[in-house]
Scaffold this active site. Sequence first.
Site, short mmCIF file in Angstrom:
data_model
loop_
_atom_site.label_atom_id
_atom_site.label_comp_id
_atom_site.label_asym_id
_atom_site.label_seq_id
_atom_site.Cartn_x
_atom_site.Cartn_y
_atom_site.Cartn_z
N SER A 73 -5.56 -8.23 8.21
CA SER A 73 -4.51 -7.23 8.23
C SER A 73 -3.86 -7.24 9.62
O SER A 73 -4.43 -7.76 10.58
CB SER A 73 -5.06 -5.85 7.91
N ARG A 84 0.79 5.24 16.79
CA ARG A 84 0.44 6.24 15.78
C ARG A 84 0.88 7.66 16.14
O ARG A 84 1.50 8.34 15.33
CB ARG A 84 -1.06 6.20 15.47
N ASP A 101 -6.88 4.50 12.86
CA ASP A 101 -5.51 4.99 12.70
C ASP A 101 -5.45 6.34 11.98
O ASP A 101 -4.62 7.19 12.31
CB ASP A 101 -4.66 3.96 11.96
N ASP A 143 0.81 -1.22 0.00
CA ASP A 143 0.00 0.00 0.00
C ASP A 143 0.84 1.27 0.00
O ASP A 143 0.66 2.15 -0.84
CB ASP A 143 -0.93 0.03 1.22
#
Lengths: 408, 408, 408, 408
Positions: D181, D98, D127, D18
Amino acid sequence: MVDSPFKKTVLAYSGGLDTSVIIRWLIDTYGCEVVAFAADLGQGEELDPLEEKAKASGASEFYVVDLRNEFVSDFAFPVMRAEAIYERKYLLATSLARPLIAKAQVDIARKTGADSLSHGATGKGNDQVRFELTYKALAPDLGRIVPWRDPNWDIKDREQAMEYAAKHGIPVPTTVSKPYSMDRNMWHISYEGGILEDPANSPPKDMFLTTVDPEDAPDKPEEVEIEMHAGNPVKVNGKEMSGVEIVELLNTIAGRNGVGRADLVENRLVGIKSRGVYESPAATVLYAAHRALCELVLDREVHHYRLLIAEKYAELVYNGQWYTPLRDSFDAFINTTENRVTGTVKIKLYKGNLTILSRKSPYSLYMQDLGGFGEADIYEQGDATGFINCYGLPLMVEALAKKNWPKS
Amino acid sequence: MVDSPFKKTVLAYSGGLDTSVIIRWLIDTYGCEVVAFAADLGQGEELDPLEEKAKASGASEFYVVDLRNEFVSDFAFPVMRAEAIYERKYLLATSLARPLIAKAQVDIARKTGADSLSHGATGKGNDQVRFELTYKALAPDLGRIVPWRDPNWDIKDREQAMEYAAKHGIPVPTTVSKPYSMDRNMWHISYEGGILEDPANSPPKDMFLTTVDPEDAPDKPEEVEIEMHAGNPVKVNGKEMSGVEIVELLNTIAGRNGVGRADLVENRLVGIKSRGVYESPAATVLYAAHRALCELVLDREVHHYRLLIAEKYAELVYNGQWYTPLRDSFDAFINTTENRVTGTVKIKLYKGNLTILSRKSPYSLYMQDLGGFGEADIYEQGDATGFINCYGLPLMVEALAKKNWPKS
Amino acid sequence: MVDSPFKKTVLAYSGGLDTSVIIRWLIDTYGCEVVAFAADLGQGEELDPLEEKAKASGASEFYVVDLRNEFVSDFAFPVMRAEAIYERKYLLATSLARPLIAKAQVDIARKTGADSLSHGATGKGNDQVRFELTYKALAPDLGRIVPWRDPNWDIKDREQAMEYAAKHGIPVPTTVSKPYSMDRNMWHISYEGGILEDPANSPPKDMFLTTVDPEDAPDKPEEVEIEMHAGNPVKVNGKEMSGVEIVELLNTIAGRNGVGRADLVENRLVGIKSRGVYESPAATVLYAAHRALCELVLDREVHHYRLLIAEKYAELVYNGQWYTPLRDSFDAFINTTENRVTGTVKIKLYKGNLTILSRKSPYSLYMQDLGGFGEADIYEQGDATGFINCYGLPLMVEALAKKNWPKS
Amino acid sequence: MVDSPFKKTVLAYSGGLDTSVIIRWLIDTYGCEVVAFAADLGQGEELDPLEEKAKASGASEFYVVDLRNEFVSDFAFPVMRAEAIYERKYLLATSLARPLIAKAQVDIARKTGADSLSHGATGKGNDQVRFELTYKALAPDLGRIVPWRDPNWDIKDREQAMEYAAKHGIPVPTTVSKPYSMDRNMWHISYEGGILEDPANSPPKDMFLTTVDPEDAPDKPEEVEIEMHAGNPVKVNGKEMSGVEIVELLNTIAGRNGVGRADLVENRLVGIKSRGVYESPAATVLYAAHRALCELVLDREVHHYRLLIAEKYAELVYNGQWYTPLRDSFDAFINTTENRVTGTVKIKLYKGNLTILSRKSPYSLYMQDLGGFGEADIYEQGDATGFINCYGLPLMVEALAKKNWPKS
């Protein structure tokens, strides 16, 4: 005209310039039929000319519904019973009108076969959230058209709205626009925007519509007696009245004595601070009377926990989360003890002051002999010794333990 | 005389009949030396004759300590900064005098080599807890003698105390006893007991000592400007003053305008309801000014969480848990944002009313362009669409899910 | 013998040495008739010989009541539905047995015309509070005799109790005393005192009665399926059973797999820390199953608020405040959403581990298309942009405002 | 190519398909230079080849920063000290990575003169909020490009991303894509999406990377001793180590014993439910050890209030509100008592079980003589009588008052 799935929309209509313009704009932009819906919440505006205005603006149908009873019984009073006050100052009336208007709007949509709902609230305020959360909760299948946030909307201010109205033959207000915006229902009037935006400024003296300036109020105090039953007011000065009548009467009585104003900088849901000025004379009196009875009849643990719930309850209402499971759960909590909030409270109103003169309840937990200095055999003064020894034990343990703690 | 381990005790001495009698009673019952200790908390009583009185009652030593600065800076202001109000009405002043008096009493005990501490609070109130929890926290090694709960104490009322005094040559008050009890310091006066016990009765007009009746206050409003720095008041009407001076001045100003009364039925720690009437003019003004600044400078999340903490903080103080780790932790929480509570608040006082006229802070988070109806590029009205869709998603999911729920 | 107002007392009788001795002591000290009352809470001890023992010890009457259904339905399950866990670890079973025993004891007192109530809990624990608060709530008119705190009680330890028993012909236990104390009912066993007092020590391996040591549990995992209806378990492994049967079966199943132990240093109500070890296999499974369903069916706001209430609920139960208005109010809150806690949870038990394998509910608010990465038209990814802009607006305002703040 | 104000953007780069595709897409769509930034959070992936990959994908610059120390000391440990656990199960590791990544990204932007920030999080997850709230708080002046929510983004799934990569010569993964994921750092691994979406399914056995299946763990328990100082771990099994070393070692030790898994259906900030599976072996051990010490050293009031704060703290972290005044205030609260969370905890790990074997602290408030059945002169059993009489007084008052209540 946009390629729109909507054929018929119900608009929350106030009769003002904005929503009149929106009727035409919806027709022109979405090519849909517009049903204008006005809620009577005791806002004291002329509701009579609304139908004509709405039709002249292009509405195909017009409905006005008297929601005053429902507003008072199912919205205003439950919030008062919960003692919910937003940020310690705001009694929440606009917040609780919106979900009711939206609910009635959904009912009209069902009745008229409309496929969508629309309102005239702007994109920076709380009201849009309150309308739309109710739409989502009660009518997830209906579409939503929000002109102020619509990419096709290009009316930026009052001048452009006046122009648009003139161009489309929409009736325009003949009075001068006020230098602030206002929302009125029987539970309060709110003022914001314009000259109120600077928190360093006081509101203009002539802004207030239901309360006189305390300095202009009568020199003699006025007494009023409220009787409550199970948390709701049932009599004023000994006379039985409906909830709506009580609110109207107390607005008059408290208003003429200058009672019920609030002025704060508040935190909007959408992440910005905003300055709001409110007048809510009847609500102020009823909150005070209800609380005075709570002091007599609620036990400490319930009373203190309710204070925490009141904060969250106020946030829910302010944030438009009326039709939510959490509010239902809070009501269930509150209502377990409201049945004992019954009694009489005498209040003195004087130039902006509200003073409790007297409170009585058959469900009182106040025992004069216990709270005072007399004797009662269910409590011995000596009991306090043991109580203090237990209650203070952790402090003593900590103090003793510290002596052995490593130096750090 | 009891077989007592105590040779010398420090008594919290007020100069009133009760504590004067207690001096003699301690000597006669416990055979100990009594050190009389009086705290100056700005209670406005004559402190001068106390030494003579104490000695005449039998005290071997007498100390008076001016605690006004410490009281204001370390007790009153921190509680105001925390916005702690017990049961939404009581500004807590007696509650916060007790731990300070007890702490000073411990200091005197250390200095004079005393082995025990004594106070004159009764066995049904909160004050005994506040005294003794502080003793336990700060001096777990010292003994405690509490006459009112002592098995050897047999003075039941004022008449018996007068008799006891007469018999032992203790100076007795020449004025008529008031029909209620009273506690005074510079942060407030509290009244309870006697004719106030019935919550159906209003307090007598002549009871109040620092506030005039709103009806008797001047017909012209008075404005006062408070400047705060990091949560503490530093100037009044532009003039820099100490905390003590500010409190004294505001007591005068607000008092003469009838501002600062409260009247409630409250829940005592010891499990009973009690009716309290309070006047706290300076505190009322300072709480309001502080809050007005908080509205400008605190972000919503901190502001709302502080409201929860304020409830618990008030309970701690009310319950005598001043010297506890939890209060320290709360102060740490509160103080992280108090450094920005700086600015100026203009207030109008008028016949019992307190109205914020203006508030300004260099740390304001209020952005006029955002909160109002102008434009600002950090926020687009269209953003509200996405916000509402996310924020209302749970409501929509619930509404949709319900359609498939089993009928129950 | 004291000069006692009591003629007949009902004693909460366990059949152990202490309460057997107390029967005789009550007769000898208070000169009253003693009714021995034993509650069957599924404690698994032999209840049969109790009557004989009680009578041999001097009781004039003996009652045993099977309270298992009531215990499970009205005490254990409501607390589980509230997800109440004291200090994050203790599932509260002793705490909730006490009010039920006390309530049944009051019933026996009414039935037998007794004038007082008695129990054998010591003066340092929580149980005395739980017993006596219930007495006060349900029978404020009945007297209370608490031997362990009675000035006439002089039995200090087990040896003295054995002596007293021998002297009075009271049957004494023939087994060796355990080096800790224990309380058992069908919801748990608690252990405290003795060798457990030092928190640096692990409990002895052979102490546990219902759970095997995980190391000795089977090498193969065992699966169990719980079906719940409106928050209560109704089936295990597809078989419909009563609440009592379910608890008994799950005690066996979870117990043989070593599931359900807890070991903590807890804060007692009476102000001291205490070390407790618990085993509650069935409760552990049911809490987990209930919670797994809550995750599916409760909306976030209710779910998060319940977590706060759960803490306070646990404190109430732990502190003996079962029969209080606040617990009623909490139940009302909890029960508004429990009707949807219906569904099936599959759990794997293996050597002390409990793993949720699967959860399903017809009332699920989980929408697979929304939570995952598929598409659903009620939520557009782009909505997040507006959401984040609103949600993050206060942070941006603060960051921007800070640039203009005075240096301090 | 859009008409873009951005010339140079810093992308949070993972090296996966990605973000590799995003590099090229940013260049092609916004015509800007792309700085790829990778954070080393101990995620255990190969960081070495990232630079080559990033450059091959079109990045003009590449930075990798070792943030492990900062992550552990300033993010993971403070959250552990606050005992924050989201919805009672999730230890929050992705949530706290994050804001740190975003902060480091801002630093790189300042260093490289970039004008904007970009990340690869999708529009349905948490996120994106965590990244962007940090951007807003720390760099309100920098632009933000969010490909997944960008109107110009038309890559809908992995196949399209593979195609896009092939077309633009971007290196593609050669391994088979996993059916879920995953996010990994040294504090945990999270799994969601794909086959995990159905909450009726268990996760596949081979999914877990750091914890063995309890059934496959060693048959012998392993003991580990943690020493903490002021709330942070400083030694494992007696050996002093850095925070990072401790976390790495405990991941190994606990992981090989199958300890540290969680599986829940959670409430995402963006208004949807989501199923998450987590493994966090070291975190699980450290939370348990820290809590065991808290039980010894925190007084009840602080302890219980911390439980409330822990819920809100977890929400803040989960919701991306790391850089907020409220989190600062909470830390100030927590840290007032963490200085005493010092001591040693011995833990047994066995096939998924974690058992506290022993806990010791020099700051312990546990007094063996008080909590047990011995005697200590700071507490008399008789004190409980007075305590219970006060504590139960409201119940008694209510019971007595009810007798006189009107029938309703």
